[in-house]
Design a protein around this motif. Structure first.
Motif, PDB file in Angstrom:
ATOM      1  N   LYS A   1      20.706 -26.056  -2.890  1.00  0.00           N
ATOM      2  CA  LYS A   1      21.494 -26.819  -3.877  1.00  0.00           C
ATOM      3  C   LYS A   1      22.298 -25.936  -4.824  1.00  0.00           C
ATOM      4  O   LYS A   1      23.464 -26.205  -5.100  1.00  0.00           O
ATOM      5  CB  LYS A   1      20.532 -27.669  -4.734  1.00  0.00           C
ATOM      6  N   ASP A   2      21.669 -24.853  -5.330  1.00  0.00           N
ATOM      7  CA  ASP A   2      22.348 -24.058  -6.370  1.00  0.00           C
ATOM      8  C   ASP A   2      23.494 -23.222  -5.810  1.00  0.00           C
ATOM      9  O   ASP A   2      24.269 -22.658  -6.594  1.00  0.00           O
ATOM     10  CB  ASP A   2      21.346 -23.157  -7.112  1.00  0.00           C
ATOM     11  N   VAL A   3      23.599 -23.104  -4.486  1.00  0.00           N
ATOM     12  CA  VAL A   3      24.746 -22.358  -3.922  1.00  0.00           C
ATOM     13  C   VAL A   3      25.634 -23.284  -3.090  1.00  0.00           C
ATOM     14  O   VAL A   3      26.493 -22.819  -2.345  1.00  0.00           O
ATOM     15  CB  VAL A   3      24.285 -21.142  -3.068  1.00  0.00           C
ATOM     16  N   TRP A   4      25.402 -24.607  -3.218  1.00  0.00           N
ATOM     17  CA  TRP A   4      26.198 -25.554  -2.423  1.00  0.00           C
ATOM     18  C   TRP A   4      27.665 -25.477  -2.840  1.00  0.00           C
ATOM     19  O   TRP A   4      27.991 -25.493  -4.036  1.00  0.00           O
ATOM     20  CB  TRP A   4      25.697 -26.995  -2.586  1.00  0.00           C
ATOM     21  N   ASP A   5      28.492 -25.375  -1.855  1.00  0.00           N
ATOM     22  CA  ASP A   5      29.928 -25.279  -2.094  1.00  0.00           C
ATOM     23  C   ASP A   5      30.570 -25.799  -0.803  1.00  0.00           C
ATOM     24  O   ASP A   5      30.061 -25.516   0.291  1.00  0.00           O
ATOM     25  CB  ASP A   5      30.198 -23.788  -2.359  1.00  0.00           C
ATOM     26  N   ARG A   6      31.651 -26.574  -0.955  1.00  0.00           N
ATOM     27  CA  ARG A   6      32.190 -27.263   0.235  1.00  0.00           C
ATOM     28  C   ARG A   6      32.631 -26.270   1.316  1.00  0.00           C
ATOM     29  O   ARG A   6      32.396 -26.491   2.496  1.00  0.00           O
ATOM     30  CB  ARG A   6      33.348 -28.176  -0.150  1.00  0.00           C
ATOM     31  N   THR A   7      33.260 -25.164   0.881  1.00  0.00           N
ATOM     32  CA  THR A   7      33.735 -24.186   1.868  1.00  0.00           C
ATOM     33  C   THR A   7      32.555 -23.605   2.640  1.00  0.00           C
ATOM     34  O   THR A   7      32.576 -23.493   3.865  1.00  0.00           O
ATOM     35  CB  THR A   7      34.476 -23.036   1.151  1.00  0.00           C
TER      36      THR A   7
ATOM     37  N   SER B   1      30.982 -25.212  11.007  1.00  0.00           N
ATOM     38  CA  SER B   1      31.895 -24.543  11.930  1.00  0.00           C
ATOM     39  C   SER B   1      31.132 -23.579  12.849  1.00  0.00           C
ATOM     40  O   SER B   1      31.433 -23.461  14.044  1.00  0.00           O
ATOM     41  CB  SER B   1      32.946 -23.828  11.088  1.00  0.00           C
ATOM     42  N   ALA B   2      30.105 -22.887  12.300  1.00  0.00           N
ATOM     43  CA  ALA B   2      29.305 -21.965  13.131  1.00  0.00           C
ATOM     44  C   ALA B   2      28.587 -22.754  14.237  1.00  0.00           C
ATOM     45  O   ALA B   2      28.510 -22.306  15.388  1.00  0.00           O
ATOM     46  CB  ALA B   2      28.301 -21.218  12.256  1.00  0.00           C
TER      47      ALA B   2
ATOM     48  N   LEU C   1      31.891 -33.510   5.414  1.00  0.00           N
ATOM     49  CA  LEU C   1      31.990 -33.834   6.847  1.00  0.00           C
ATOM     50  C   LEU C   1      33.211 -34.720   7.117  1.00  0.00           C
ATOM     51  O   LEU C   1      33.940 -34.526   8.089  1.00  0.00           O
ATOM     52  CB  LEU C   1      30.703 -34.513   7.323  1.00  0.00           C
ATOM     53  N   HIS C   2      33.447 -35.691   6.229  1.00  0.00           N
ATOM     54  CA  HIS C   2      34.634 -36.547   6.391  1.00  0.00           C
ATOM     55  C   HIS C   2      35.908 -35.707   6.350  1.00  0.00           C
ATOM     56  O   HIS C   2      36.831 -35.905   7.128  1.00  0.00           O
ATOM     57  CB  HIS C   2      34.674 -37.620   5.300  1.00  0.00           C
ATOM     58  N   ARG C   3      35.936 -34.752   5.415  1.00  0.00           N
ATOM     59  CA  ARG C   3      37.145 -33.924   5.287  1.00  0.00           C
ATOM     60  C   ARG C   3      37.391 -33.074   6.524  1.00  0.00           C
ATOM     61  O   ARG C   3      38.519 -32.781   6.874  1.00  0.00           O
ATOM     62  CB  ARG C   3      37.027 -33.002   4.062  1.00  0.00           C
ATOM     63  N   ILE C   4      36.285 -32.649   7.185  1.00  0.00           N
ATOM     64  CA  ILE C   4      36.455 -31.848   8.413  1.00  0.00           C
ATOM     65  C   ILE C   4      36.923 -32.733   9.571  1.00  0.00           C
ATOM     66  O   ILE C   4      37.443 -32.247  10.567  1.00  0.00           O
ATOM     67  CB  ILE C   4      35.115 -31.165   8.817  1.00  0.00           C
ATOM     68  N   GLY C   5      36.689 -34.036   9.442  1.00  0.00           N
ATOM     69  CA  GLY C   5      37.144 -34.936  10.512  1.00  0.00           C
ATOM     70  C   GLY C   5      36.012 -35.693  11.193  1.00  0.00           C
ATOM     71  O   GLY C   5      36.220 -36.345  12.221  1.00  0.00           O
ATOM     72  N   TYR C   6      34.807 -35.609  10.651  1.00  0.00           N
ATOM     73  CA  TYR C   6      33.688 -36.377  11.225  1.00  0.00           C
ATOM     74  C   TYR C   6      33.821 -37.847  10.831  1.00  0.00           C
ATOM     75  O   TYR C   6      34.225 -38.164   9.718  1.00  0.00           O
ATOM     76  CB  TYR C   6      32.340 -35.822  10.729  1.00  0.00           C
ATOM     77  N   ARG C   7      33.477 -38.724  11.763  1.00  0.00           N
ATOM     78  CA  ARG C   7      33.541 -40.167  11.501  1.00  0.00           C
ATOM     79  C   ARG C   7      32.237 -40.829  11.901  1.00  0.00           C
ATOM     80  O   ARG C   7      31.615 -40.449  12.896  1.00  0.00           O
ATOM     81  CB  ARG C   7      34.690 -40.802  12.314  1.00  0.00           C
ATOM     82  N   GLU C   8      31.880 -41.869  11.132  1.00  0.00           N
ATOM     83  CA  GLU C   8      30.607 -42.562  11.398  1.00  0.00           C
ATOM     84  C   GLU C   8      30.621 -43.215  12.773  1.00  0.00           C
ATOM     85  O   GLU C   8      31.575 -43.895  13.130  1.00  0.00           O
ATOM     86  CB  GLU C   8      30.375 -43.627  10.315  1.00  0.00           C
ATOM     87  N   ASP C   9      29.541 -42.995  13.525  1.00  0.00           N
ATOM     88  CA  ASP C   9      29.399 -43.647  14.825  1.00  0.00           C
ATOM     89  C   ASP C   9      28.287 -44.692  14.777  1.00  0.00           C
ATOM     90  O   ASP C   9      28.417 -45.761  15.338  1.00  0.00           O
ATOM     91  CB  ASP C   9      29.070 -42.604  15.898  1.00  0.00           C
ATOM     92  N   ARG C  10      27.158 -44.368  14.129  1.00  0.00           N
ATOM     93  CA  ARG C  10      26.101 -45.356  13.964  1.00  0.00           C
ATOM     94  C   ARG C  10      25.212 -44.984  12.783  1.00  0.00           C
ATOM     95  O   ARG C  10      25.385 -43.919  12.179  1.00  0.00           O
ATOM     96  CB  ARG C  10      25.290 -45.541  15.249  1.00  0.00           C
TER      97      ARG C  10
END
Ligand SMILES: CC(C)(COP(=O)(O)OP(=O)(O)OC[C@H]1O[C@@H](n2cnc3c(N)ncnc32)[C@H](O)[C@@H]1OP(=O)(O)O)[C@@H](O)C(=O)NCCC(=O)NCCS
Length: 324
Positions: free
Chosen positions: A90-96, A103-104, A132-141
Motif C-alpha cells: 500500500k505505501d508504495v502503490w503508484d499507478r505506473t 505488463s511484466a 486496469l481500466h486505463r490499461i484497457g482491461y474490461r469486465e467479463d464476469r
C-alpha cells in the motif's frame, strides 16, 4: 516514508518466497488466503499442473511487490487465456508501478502464446481497478466473495442441520466424511462426481480436466484439505455429492473449496445438507467465520448460501484484455 522515486527490482521468485508474499497479501486483506503454507502449495501445483512464472521485489526483508502469471496446458483448439496476479504494498502503490507489474505478467503470457490476459480483482480495490481500466482491461464476469458468521448463525445452523439430516434419511441418502467411507472405489467415484459437477460452474476461462492421479495429488495432497472435512453424499452405493473446506494451516479463516452434486440428483437438498454438515463441523472445530467465492451467475449455490446467512464481503471482478 519510502522513497517514491525508486524502481521496483523484480527478481524470479521461488517457493521459499511464499512467506513474504503471503505477508504482502495479508496486508491487503488478512482473510484473503494469506496462509503461507497454502500459498506455497498453490504455487507448487501451478508449477506441476500448469505453466507459471512469479517475480518478487524485496526490500529490507519484506516483499514490496509481486507478480505472477499462469496458464493451463492448452490443447491445440483451446482459447489461450492466461491469468495475471499483481500485488503492490500500500505505501508504495503508484499507478505506473502497478501497471509495470501487470505488463511484466502480460509480457510473459505473450511469450507463452496467450491471446487474452485475465486479472481478477476486488471491486473495492478501486485504485487497482482504475489502473486496469486505463490499461484497457474490461469486465467479463463477476464473482461474490461472501462470509458466514458462525457465531451469530450457530443456533440456526445446528437447527437446520437436524432438518437436513431427517430429510436425507427420508430420501435414503447417507452423508458422512470421506475419512469414514470404506468403499475401495471411493476416490475414483469422487473424482468422476467432481469432474462432472465442475463442468457446470459458470466461467469464461476454461480449465483442463485433470487426470485421476493429477486430481488426487491436487485435492488430497492439499495441506488445507483433510479427509474428515471432505463431506460426501452416497446413494445406491455411489458418491453423488460433496462439499469440502480448505482450512488454514498457520493463519487465516477456512474457505469452502468446492460443493457439487451429480446432475441426476440436483434439486433434492443434497448440496444444502452437505454444506450444513461442513459448517457444523467448522463450528465444532472453533472457527468463527467461513468464506466462499461464487460466480454471480450461479443461482443454486447462491440460493443455498443466502439461506444459510452468507453476507457479501466484496464482489470480485474478472477483467480481460486482448494480447493480440
Ligand atoms: C450448486 C449445486 C452444488 C447445487 O446442488 P443441489 O444438490 O441441486 O442443491 P440443493 O438441492 O441442495 O439446493 C439447490 C437450491 O437452488 C435452487 N435453484 C436451483 N436452480 C435455481 C435457479 N436457476 N434459480 C434460483 N434457485 C435455483 C433450488 O430450488 C434449491 O433451493 P430450494 O431447495 O430452496 O428450492 C449444483 O448445482 C452443482 O453441482 N453445480 C455445479 C458446481 C457448482 O457450481 N458448485 C458451486 C460452486 S463451487
Amino acid at each position: 516514508m519510502p522513497d517514491m522515486a525508486f524502481r521496483l527490482q523484480l527478481r524470479p521468485s521461488t517457493l521459499d518466497d511464499a512467506d513474504l508474499v503471503a505477508a504482502l497479501q495479508a496486508q491487503r486483506d488478512p482473510d484473503d488466503l494469506s496462509d503461507p503454507v497454502l500459498l506455497r502449495y498453490w504455487w507448487q501445483m501451478a508449477n506441476e499442473l500448469q505453466r507459471s512464472m512469479r517475480q518478487v521485489a524485496v526490500q529490507d526483508g519484506e516483499a514490496l511487490a509481486y507478480v505472477g502469471a499462469q496458464h493451463e496446458l492448452w490443447a491445440p483448439d483451446d482459447r489461450r487465456f492466461g491469468v495475471v496476479r499483481a500485488l503492490l504494498r500500500k505505501d508504495v502503490w503508484d499507478r505506473t508501478r502497478y501497471s509495470e507489474l501487470i505488463s511484466a505478467g502480460e509480457h510473459w503470457l505473450r511469450d507463452e502464446g496467450a491471446t487474452t490476459s485475465v486479472v481478477r480483482v476486488r471491486e473495492d480495490f478501486a485504485k487497482d481497478l482504475d489502473a486496469l481500466h486505463r490499461i484497457g482491461y474490461r469486465e467479463d464476469r463477476r464473482m461474490r466473495m461472501s462470509e458466514l458468521d458462525l457465531l451469530a448463525k450457530r443456533e440456526e445452523i445446528l437447527r437446520t442441520l437436524d432438518e437436513c439430516r431427517s430429510e436425507m434419511r427420508r430420501q435414503g441418502v447417507d452423508i458422512h466424511p470421506l475419512s469414514q467411507d470404506t468403499d475401495p472405489d471411493r476416490y475414483q467415484q469422487l473424482y468422476e462426481m467432481v469432474i462432472e459437477s465442475e463442468m457446470d460452474i459458470p466461467r469464461t476461462v476454461p480449465w483442463r480436466v485433470l487426470s485421476f492421479p493429477e486430481w488426487q495429488r491436487f485435492w488430497l495432497g492439499n495441506p488445507g484439505i483433510r479427509e474428515d472435512h471432505f463431506w460426501i453424499a452416497c446413494e445406491g452405493g455411489r458418491i453423488v455429492g460433496t462439499s469440502v473446506l480448505d482450512c488454514p494451516v498457520t493463519r487465516g479463516i477456512p474457505w469452502t473449496a468446492f460443493t457439487g452434486t451429480l446432475r441426476s440428483v440436483r434439486g433434492r437438498g443434497i448440496a444444502r445438507a452437505l454444506k450444513y454438515e461442513s459448517m457444523a463441523q467448522a463450528i465444532e472445530a472453533g472457527y468463527t467465520r467461513v468464506r466462499t467465492n461464487n460466480d454471480a451467475d450461479n443461482p443454486p449455490i447462491l440460493r443455498i448460501n443466502n439461506q444459510m446467512g452468507y453476507r457479501l464481503v466484496a464482489p470480485i471482478i474478472e477483467l480481460h484484455r486482448s494480447l493480440d
